[in-house]
Every structure is written in structure tokens, then in C-alpha cells.
Design a protein around this motif. Structure first.
Motif, PDB file in Angstrom:
ATOM      1  N   LYS A  83       0.713  -1.270  -0.050  1.00 54.68           N
ATOM      2  CA  LYS A  83      -0.056   0.000   0.043  1.00 54.68           C
ATOM      3  C   LYS A  83       0.834   1.135  -0.018  1.00 54.68           C
ATOM      4  O   LYS A  83       1.917   1.398   0.542  1.00 54.68           O
ATOM      5  CB  LYS A  83      -0.925   0.043   1.270  1.00 54.68           C
ATOM      6  CG  LYS A  83      -2.026  -1.112   1.288  1.00 54.68           C
ATOM      7  CD  LYS A  83      -2.754  -0.753   2.571  1.00 54.68           C
ATOM      8  CE  LYS A  83      -3.791  -2.197   2.595  1.00 54.68           C
ATOM      9  NZ  LYS A  83      -4.832  -2.264   3.720  1.00 54.68           N
ATOM     10  N   ILE A  84       0.201   2.139  -0.444  1.00 55.33           N
ATOM     11  CA  ILE A  84       1.021   3.587  -0.621  1.00 55.33           C
ATOM     12  C   ILE A  84      -0.079   4.559   0.127  1.00 55.33           C
ATOM     13  O   ILE A  84      -0.950   4.830  -0.400  1.00 55.33           O
ATOM     14  CB  ILE A  84       1.481   4.072  -1.990  1.00 55.33           C
ATOM     15  CG1 ILE A  84       2.392   3.051  -2.519  1.00 55.33           C
ATOM     16  CG2 ILE A  84       2.103   5.528  -1.842  1.00 55.33           C
ATOM     17  CD1 ILE A  84       2.897   3.596  -4.021  1.00 55.33           C
ATOM     18  N   ASP A  85       0.385   5.130   1.219  1.00 54.15           N
ATOM     19  CA  ASP A  85      -0.530   5.979   1.785  1.00 54.15           C
ATOM     20  C   ASP A  85      -0.601   7.512   1.332  1.00 54.15           C
ATOM     21  O   ASP A  85       0.181   7.583   0.283  1.00 54.15           O
ATOM     22  CB  ASP A  85      -0.299   6.133   3.401  1.00 54.15           C
ATOM     23  CG  ASP A  85       1.242   6.928   3.602  1.00 54.15           C
ATOM     24  OD1 ASP A  85       1.653   7.684   2.876  1.00 54.15           O
ATOM     25  OD2 ASP A  85       1.917   6.891   4.819  1.00 54.15           O
ATOM     26  N   LYS A  86      -1.316   8.194   1.619  1.00 46.59           N
ATOM     27  CA  LYS A  86      -1.581   9.763   1.155  1.00 46.59           C
ATOM     28  C   LYS A  86      -0.157  10.565   1.013  1.00 46.59           C
ATOM     29  O   LYS A  86      -0.234  11.685   0.307  1.00 46.59           O
ATOM     30  CB  LYS A  86      -2.478  10.496   1.783  1.00 46.59           C
ATOM     31  CG  LYS A  86      -2.397  10.834   3.320  1.00 46.59           C
ATOM     32  CD  LYS A  86      -3.259  11.553   3.908  1.00 46.59           C
ATOM     33  CE  LYS A  86      -2.867  11.741   5.477  1.00 46.59           C
ATOM     34  NZ  LYS A  86      -4.392  12.341   6.164  1.00 46.59           N
ATOM     35  N   ASN A  87       0.708  10.091   1.953  1.00 41.85           N
ATOM     36  CA  ASN A  87       2.007  10.942   1.843  1.00 41.85           C
ATOM     37  C   ASN A  87       3.024  10.342   0.937  1.00 41.85           C
ATOM     38  O   ASN A  87       4.361  10.589   0.951  1.00 41.85           O
ATOM     39  CB  ASN A  87       2.574  11.009   3.061  1.00 41.85           C
ATOM     40  CG  ASN A  87       1.449  11.762   4.071  1.00 41.85           C
ATOM     41  OD1 ASN A  87       1.062  12.695   3.875  1.00 41.85           O
ATOM     42  ND2 ASN A  87       1.484  11.199   5.211  1.00 41.85           N
ATOM     43  N   GLY A  88       2.727   9.253   0.307  1.00 41.33           N
ATOM     44  CA  GLY A  88       3.638   8.632  -0.679  1.00 41.33           C
ATOM     45  C   GLY A  88       4.427   7.628  -0.026  1.00 41.33           C
ATOM     46  O   GLY A  88       5.548   7.072  -0.644  1.00 41.33           O
ATOM     47  N   ILE A  89       4.227   7.062   1.203  1.00 38.30           N
ATOM     48  CA  ILE A  89       5.138   6.152   1.892  1.00 38.30           C
ATOM     49  C   ILE A  89       4.347   4.818   1.667  1.00 38.30           C
ATOM     50  O   ILE A  89       3.129   4.426   1.947  1.00 38.30           O
ATOM     51  CB  ILE A  89       4.825   6.485   3.580  1.00 38.30           C
ATOM     52  CG1 ILE A  89       5.479   7.877   3.745  1.00 38.30           C
ATOM     53  CG2 ILE A  89       5.722   5.356   4.327  1.00 38.30           C
ATOM     54  CD1 ILE A  89       6.783   8.159   3.605  1.00 38.30           C
ATOM     55  N   ALA A  90       5.290   4.049   1.234  1.00 42.81           N
ATOM     56  CA  ALA A  90       5.047   2.393   0.757  1.00 42.81           C
ATOM     57  C   ALA A  90       4.906   1.628   2.036  1.00 42.81           C
ATOM     58  O   ALA A  90       5.977   1.810   2.914  1.00 42.81           O
ATOM     59  CB  ALA A  90       5.762   1.989  -0.253  1.00 42.81           C
ATOM     60  N   SER A  91       4.071   0.634   2.266  1.00 44.70           N
ATOM     61  CA  SER A  91       4.024  -0.184   3.419  1.00 44.70           C
ATOM     62  C   SER A  91       3.515  -1.548   2.964  1.00 44.70           C
ATOM     63  O   SER A  91       2.865  -1.658   1.742  1.00 44.70           O
ATOM     64  CB  SER A  91       3.377   0.004   4.529  1.00 44.70           C
ATOM     65  OG  SER A  91       2.147   0.419   4.156  1.00 44.70           O
ATOM     66  N   MET A  92       3.594  -2.533   3.789  1.00 51.00           N
ATOM     67  CA  MET A  92       3.221  -3.883   3.465  1.00 51.00           C
ATOM     68  C   MET A  92       2.617  -4.542   4.580  1.00 51.00           C
ATOM     69  O   MET A  92       3.263  -4.200   5.718  1.00 51.00           O
ATOM     70  CB  MET A  92       4.253  -4.913   2.805  1.00 51.00           C
ATOM     71  CG  MET A  92       4.776  -4.596   1.362  1.00 51.00           C
ATOM     72  SD  MET A  92       6.129  -6.039   1.097  1.00 51.00           S
ATOM     73  CE  MET A  92       7.529  -5.190   0.939  1.00 51.00           C
TER      74      MET A  92
END
Length: 163
Positions: A83-92
Motif C-alpha cells: 500500500k502507498i499512503d496519502k504521503n507516498g509512503i509505501a508499506s506492506m
């Protein structure tokens, strides 16, 4: 050339051609109720500590099924969602199950659902396929050979990371 040698030569060429044809199209498992298309593990280098698996699952029956687990001997395997949050930070995030709607398909691809392989027991090698068991709620266990293939530059930019 004698006829026997010509016949032998043509037989060998035919066998090689058939092997090449069957290998290029053997990258799919097609069962009565489900198809598994293009199971792949992109290979970046022999120093990889983690890897990702991609595929498409096609549910041919009208009833919904669920992918509830992934098992393998070469690594620890889990289903993840990128996923990529609204700030452009990717996570799994770990996903406990994936719903496969009836008469539909689900794609595991970069930036979305994928199988995460961690704690690799040995370095992956290109063309050294890896056995993975997909466990479905209704269908049960289905063993799949994931092809280890050289990653493209596009994959490398998006997916070359340690977990």
C-alpha cells in the motif's frame, strides 16, 4: 546422407521443438476448478534475502474460494498487500486470506497482493524453479512451480528491496 540419418536428425529436431513449445506454455496450471497463471519470482541477484512471488488465480467455479495459506520449504512464505499512503509512503501488510470470487480472477502483482518469501534457506538461482503450495479453503492444497526469472529493469526500480 542416408535416409536413416535424415530420419534420425528430423526426429531429434522435432523432439527439441516440442520440448521448447511445451516449456514455454507449461507456465500455467489448468485444473477443472482453478487455473494458476504465470507463477514467477523475479530474480535480482544471488544476494537477495527476500523475494516476492506473483501470479494470477482464476476461479472457474461459481462459488467463492479463499487462499488461506502459502507453504514452501525454501523460505518463510506469507501473503502480503503493498500500500502507498496519502504521503507516498509505501508499506506492506500481512493478509490472512485472499477471497477469490466465483467465476473471477485475482492478480498478485507488484504494488499490490504478492507472496513474500523471507528467510531464504539458500540463494535463489535463475531458472531454478521453486515449489510452493497454495492452500485454499475449499480446494485444499495445490502445488505450484514458481519460475525464478531475471527481473526486468522496471521490476528492479519498483521491487528491489529487503524486507
Amino acid at each position: 546422407m542416408s535416409n536413416n540419418i535424415k530420419y534420425y536428425f528430423i526426429s531429434i529436431l522435432t523432439a527439441i521443438s516440442l520440448q521448447m513449445f511445451s516449456t514455454s506454455y507449461a507456465h500455467e496450471i489448468d485444473l477443472d476448478e482453478i487455473s494458476i497463471k504465470h507463477p514467477i519470482i523475479p530474480f535480482f541477484n544471488s544476494k537477495m534475502k527476500t523475494a516476492a512471488g506473483y501470479l494470477t488465480i482464476v476461479n472457474k467455479k461459481p462459488e467463492t474460494d479463499e487462499l488461506i495459506m502459502v507453504k514452501t520449504d525454501f523460505a518463510k512464505a506469507r501473503i502480503h498487500m503493498s500500500k502507498i499512503d496519502k504521503n507516498g509512503i509505501a508499506s506492506m501488510e500481512h493478509v490472512n486470506k485472499v477471497i477469490i470470487p466465483g467465476s473471477s480472477s485475482v492478480v498478485f502483482e507488484q504494488g499490490s497482493l504478492h507472496i513474500m518469501f523471507t528467510k531464504l534457506k539458500e540463494p535463489l538461482e535463475e531458472y531454478n524453479d521453486q515449489k510452493v503450495t497454495l492452500v485454499f479453503k475449499n480446494l485444499g492444497d495445490i502445488e505450484v512451480e514458481f519460475q525464478v526469472e531475471q527481473a526486468t529493469k522496471k521490476m528492479n526500480m519498483k521491487n528491489n528491496h529487503d524486507h
